[in-house]
Each structure stands twice: as C-alpha cells, then as structure tokens.
Write a protein that holds these residues in place. Structure first.
Motif, PDB file in Angstrom:
ATOM      1  N   ASN A   1      10.855  -9.027   0.109  1.00 53.15           N
ATOM      2  CA  ASN A   1      10.733  -7.673  -0.740  1.00 53.15           C
ATOM      3  C   ASN A   1      11.308  -7.372  -2.135  1.00 53.15           C
ATOM      4  O   ASN A   1      12.671  -7.897  -2.498  1.00 53.15           O
ATOM      5  CB  ASN A   1      11.443  -6.418   0.343  1.00 53.15           C
TER       6      ASN A   1
ATOM      7  N   GLY B   1       8.974  -2.449  -2.096  1.00 53.49           N
ATOM      8  CA  GLY B   1       8.352  -3.137  -1.068  1.00 53.49           C
ATOM      9  C   GLY B   1       6.721  -3.089  -1.358  1.00 53.49           C
ATOM     10  O   GLY B   1       6.232  -3.630  -0.749  1.00 53.49           O
ATOM     11  N   VAL B   2       6.375  -2.510  -2.483  1.00 56.01           N
ATOM     12  CA  VAL B   2       4.736  -2.440  -2.650  1.00 56.01           C
ATOM     13  C   VAL B   2       4.157  -3.618  -2.783  1.00 56.01           C
ATOM     14  O   VAL B   2       3.150  -4.155  -2.272  1.00 56.01           O
ATOM     15  CB  VAL B   2       4.724  -1.426  -3.944  1.00 56.01           C
TER      16      VAL B   2
ATOM     17  N   GLU C   1       4.273  -5.722   0.509  1.00 50.31           N
ATOM     18  CA  GLU C   1       3.351  -5.339   1.574  1.00 50.31           C
ATOM     19  C   GLU C   1       2.125  -5.686   1.116  1.00 50.31           C
ATOM     20  O   GLU C   1       1.146  -6.343   1.845  1.00 50.31           O
ATOM     21  CB  GLU C   1       3.456  -3.874   1.784  1.00 50.31           C
TER      22      GLU C   1
ATOM     23  N   ALA D   1       1.659  -9.467   1.724  1.00 52.11           N
ATOM     24  CA  ALA D   1       1.503  -9.637   3.376  1.00 52.11           C
ATOM     25  C   ALA D   1       0.396  -9.495   3.690  1.00 52.11           C
ATOM     26  O   ALA D   1      -0.307  -9.775   4.777  1.00 52.11           O
ATOM     27  CB  ALA D   1       2.820  -8.791   4.038  1.00 52.11           C
ATOM     28  N   GLY D   2      -0.240  -8.165   3.178  1.00 49.66           N
ATOM     29  CA  GLY D   2      -1.692  -7.578   3.516  1.00 49.66           C
ATOM     30  C   GLY D   2      -2.627  -8.750   3.457  1.00 49.66           C
ATOM     31  O   GLY D   2      -3.630  -9.163   4.278  1.00 49.66           O
TER      32      GLY D   2
ATOM     33  N   LYS E   1       7.166  -2.986  11.833  1.00 47.42           N
ATOM     34  CA  LYS E   1       7.525  -3.515  10.579  1.00 47.42           C
ATOM     35  C   LYS E   1       8.937  -3.388  10.804  1.00 47.42           C
ATOM     36  O   LYS E   1       9.777  -2.218  11.010  1.00 47.42           O
ATOM     37  CB  LYS E   1       6.977  -2.707   9.355  1.00 47.42           C
TER      38      LYS E   1
ATOM     39  N   GLU F   1      12.547  -4.158   8.079  1.00 43.24           N
ATOM     40  CA  GLU F   1      12.879  -4.643   6.635  1.00 43.24           C
ATOM     41  C   GLU F   1      14.573  -4.908   6.986  1.00 43.24           C
ATOM     42  O   GLU F   1      15.084  -4.093   7.238  1.00 43.24           O
ATOM     43  CB  GLU F   1      12.667  -3.444   5.585  1.00 43.24           C
TER      44      GLU F   1
ATOM     45  N   VAL G   1      10.580  -8.227   4.208  1.00 45.94           N
ATOM     46  CA  VAL G   1       9.737  -7.354   5.241  1.00 45.94           C
ATOM     47  C   VAL G   1       9.079  -8.302   6.258  1.00 45.94           C
ATOM     48  O   VAL G   1       8.499  -9.280   5.734  1.00 45.94           O
ATOM     49  CB  VAL G   1       8.701  -6.727   4.305  1.00 45.94           C
TER      50      VAL G   1
ATOM     51  N   LEU H   1       6.299  -8.143   9.201  1.00 49.01           N
ATOM     52  CA  LEU H   1       5.107  -7.445   9.752  1.00 49.01           C
ATOM     53  C   LEU H   1       4.464  -8.375  10.981  1.00 49.01           C
ATOM     54  O   LEU H   1       3.933  -9.472  10.902  1.00 49.01           O
ATOM     55  CB  LEU H   1       4.121  -7.201   8.814  1.00 49.01           C
TER      56      LEU H   1
END
Length: 149
Positions: free
Chosen positions: A82, A87-88, A91, A94-95, A126, A128, A133, A135
């Motif tokens: 992260n 964390g944008v 994520e 991770a997506g 999820k 953190e 992070v 998932l």
C-alpha cells in the motif's frame, strides 16, 4: 490416493504459468492468513487450505460410507504493498492480479479426481496491515474419497 492437499501445489503451478503480473516465486502456498499478513510479500498470491465440508446430502456417501464426497475450500489471498495515496494504487494493482487469478482458476480442472474449481462466497474481507493490502478470493473443488475395501 495422492496427497489430500495436492490441489494447493497444482493451483500454484497453474498460477505461476498463467499470471503475468506476479513473479512465479511470489506465488506461494501458505499455512494461514495470519502467516501471510505477518510475512507479506509484494506482489504475491498466497494459496491457503481453508477447510473441507463433507457432503451429507443425497449422494454424499455410498457403499456404507466407504466413498464420500468432500468439498475442499481454498483461500487465495492477493497481497500488494500500500502506497501513501490511501491505497488507491495498491487496489488498482491488486485488481489486475485478481482478474488474472479468476481467469486462471475459475473452471480449472485440477485433475480427474477433483472437480473443476469454482468460486464460493468468501468468509474473509479485505485486510490492511503494516503498509500492505490483502484481498481474498475463495474457491472450492469436489473431492471423492474412498476408504479401504
């Protein structure tokens, strides 16, 4: 019967062959979610044996219990570091990994004794911790076990 937990190694091999966004050495079998969180690796895909559920319904066992249907449940935990942007970016990274994992595993027939993998509702959310992070996804496969005659 080969190892009852052989599906973990076979999923690890499959993911190492199919994923382009995670180095093969970062696709690993792990003992627990807690271990992964304590030993986070960026980026990584962690394969964890979660549980099994014996099918007690019609057709769940035969030959007086000698043969049984069991649903093995596996947790797949995607871990990314992260960054300081709340964390944008993590994520987003991770997506991409989650998409690759779903494409690689959903419907994958591990071997003849195990039914194809299918996603099931995940009991984890999820997480953190310490700048990472995590998932989760959960998969199940049906295993038919046979006792001695």
């Amino acid at each position: 019967m080969p190892s009852y937990l052989a599906a973990g190694g076979l999923m690890q091999t499959r993911l190492a062959d199919k994923l382009t966004s995670v180095p093969p050495l970062n696709i690993r079998q792990s003992i627990s979610l807690e271990w992964v969180v304590a030993n986070a690796l960026d980026p990584s895909v962690n394969i964890i044996y979660h549980d099994d559920k014996v099918d007690m319904g019609d057709g769940g066992d035969s030959q007086r219990g000698k043969t049984q249907v069991v649903h093995q449940i596996w947790l797949i935990l995607v871990t990314v570091q992260n960054n300081s942007d709340a964390g944008v970016a993590a994520e987003a990274d991770a997506g991409v990994i989650l998409s690759e994992v779903i494409v690689a595993l959903q419907g994958y027939e591990i071997r003849k004794q195990l039914n194809p993998l299918h996603r099931i509702p995940c009991v984890y959310r999820k997480t953190e911790k310490d700048g990472y992070v995590h998932l989760p996804l959960m998969y199940a496969t049906k295993v038919i076990t046979t006792g001695v005659s």
